[in-house]
Write an enzyme that holds these catalytic residues in place. Structure first.
Site, PDB file in Angstrom:
ATOM      1  N   ASP A  51      -8.206  -7.029   0.954  1.00 40.37           N
ATOM      2  CA  ASP A  51      -7.366  -7.049   2.152  1.00 40.37           C
ATOM      3  C   ASP A  51      -8.141  -6.388   3.275  1.00 40.37           C
ATOM      4  OD1 ASP A  51      -5.875  -4.239   3.112  1.00 40.37           O
ATOM      5  OD2 ASP A  51      -6.764  -4.172   1.118  1.00 40.37           O
TER       6      ASP A  51
ATOM      7  N   ASP B 172       0.871  -1.176   0.000  1.00 33.44           N
ATOM      8  CA  ASP B 172       0.000   0.000   0.000  1.00 33.44           C
ATOM      9  C   ASP B 172       0.913   1.233   0.000  1.00 33.44           C
ATOM     10  OD1 ASP B 172      -1.880   1.936   0.415  1.00 33.44           O
ATOM     11  OD2 ASP B 172      -2.746   1.050   2.208  1.00 33.44           O
TER      12      ASP B 172
END
Length: 379
Positions: A274, A95
């Protein structure tokens, strides 16, 4: 270096659900897939062998913000990247750190250049620009790297959401330029995924999908959902994004959610998920099981010597009893956190694996309806 490939395999006749394979140089990821969150190079309370053998994870996440601050880029580069540093030879995604930076609302300043923020560790000041975030992710070395975006809060006024989306798009252009003018450090391809934003406004979401789709990236992500908006609104916006993003590229819904959220969004056409929920909730005594939700703290489990969950293929879930896990959690034994985390993650991987099987069998919709009802039961 071979770029990521996505092979679509099966489509459900009654919904947008589909199966496929994401092919990276560190392995093949069957979709739909859930990705455990390993923020700082570790999925909390689990070893890498437990992730691979018990959870059956195919890909895990690291976070640019946290890894940049600790252990730092110098350490990661000397180790040969995050794969080598943590000894995880399967795919990794990072990320961009945008969500973490923007959650520091009182200690950051946003402008066209990027975001100035203070470290949550020592208060030191740092500037994240799209270029720097790409450079950091080059050093971390994940197979899939995320664009630097702004995640607007919920609720946001239309003008703010629009300006935020436009800034995210301008930053995306800079991310792509930086990736194109640099190369990976460790001899394998890294693949940049853009992120759709636009708040809760359908016209902005569609505009963002159109802009991001025009980039012809290896895959595309949907951000800014599950940030407080009603569940049905999340589904509506997710469905709109799936309808407007390229069908031949994997679609990644960031930060979502419960097992039933995941099934609903698989039905809309999402391929990748996720969320910290399985590990965070597990550490706080909440278990997701094939028969419903368990608060293992409750006294009703004190003398229940049956397995945690014999409905999934996980040795830990089949081996330890509810009574024993309750004892560990009540006693604050570290093993309790490990067992609960392994179980919850294994359950999430079980859910997406079963979804894949039922999409391939052509009976996904009926299975999803009955499973969702069962998963929501409070036991």
């Amino acid at each position: 270096m071979a770029a990521l490939k996505f092979e679509l395999q099966q489509k459900d006749p009654l919904s947008g659900a589909r199966t496929g394979s994401i092919i990276t140089e560190h392995g093949v990821i069957p979709t739909p897939i859930f990705m455990p969150v390993g923020t700082g190079g570790s999925v909390k309370a689990l070893t890498q062998s437990q992730l691979k053998e018990e959870v059956k994870a195919k890909i895990i996440l690291g976070n640019t913000y946290h890894l940049y601050l600790r252990p730092g880029i110098e350490v990661l580069e000397e180790a040969g990247g995050l794969h080598q540093f943590m000894n995880w030879q399967q795919p990794l995604l990072t990320d961009s750190g945008g969500y973490q930076v923007f959650s520091l609302a009182g200690t950051r300043k946003i402008n066209e250049e990027g975001v100035m923020f203070q470290s949550h560790i020592d208060g030191s000041k740092h500037l994240f620009t799209p270029e720097k975030v790409m450079d950091i992710q080059r050093s971390i070395g994940a197979d899939i790297i995320m664009a630097f975006d702004e995640c607007p809060p919920y609720p946001s006024e239309y003008v703010y959401a629009q300006q935020s989306m436009q800034l995210t798009h301008r930053w995306l252009d800079r991310c792509f330029q930086r990736v194109e003018e640099t190369t990976g450090k460790y001899g394998y391809a890294q693949n940049l995924f853009p992120i759709v934003q636009g708040g809760t406004y359908t016209d902005l979401r569609k505009a963002s999908c159109d802009y991001i789709g025009s980039k012809n990236a290896a895959g595309n992500a949907i951000g800014g959902l599950s940030v407080g908006e009603p569940e049905n609104m999340m589904y509506d916006l997710c469905g709109l994004c799936c309808d407007n993003l390229p069908a031949d590229k994997p679609r990644y819904l960031m930060g979502v959610g419960t097992p039933w959220n995941i099934l609903e969004c698989i039905a809309l056409g999402i391929d990748m998920f996720d969320c910290v929920m399985p590990t965070r909730n597990g550490r706080n005594a909440m278990l997701f099981t094939s028969k419903g939700i368990i608060n293992i703290d409750n006294k009703k489990w004190e003398k229940d010597y049956s397995p945690i969950d014999d409905g999934i293929a996980c040795e830990t879930s089949n081996y330890y009893s509810k009574a024993y896990l309750r004892h560990l959690i009540k006693s604050k034994e570290i093993l309790g956190l490990t067992i609960a985390s392994i179980h919850n993650l294994a359950f999430y991987l079980h859910v997406v694996t079963e979804a894949r099987k039922h999409i391939e069998a052509g009976d996904f919709t009926g299975w999803m309806k009955s499973s969702t009802e069962q998963f929501k039961v409070r036991r």
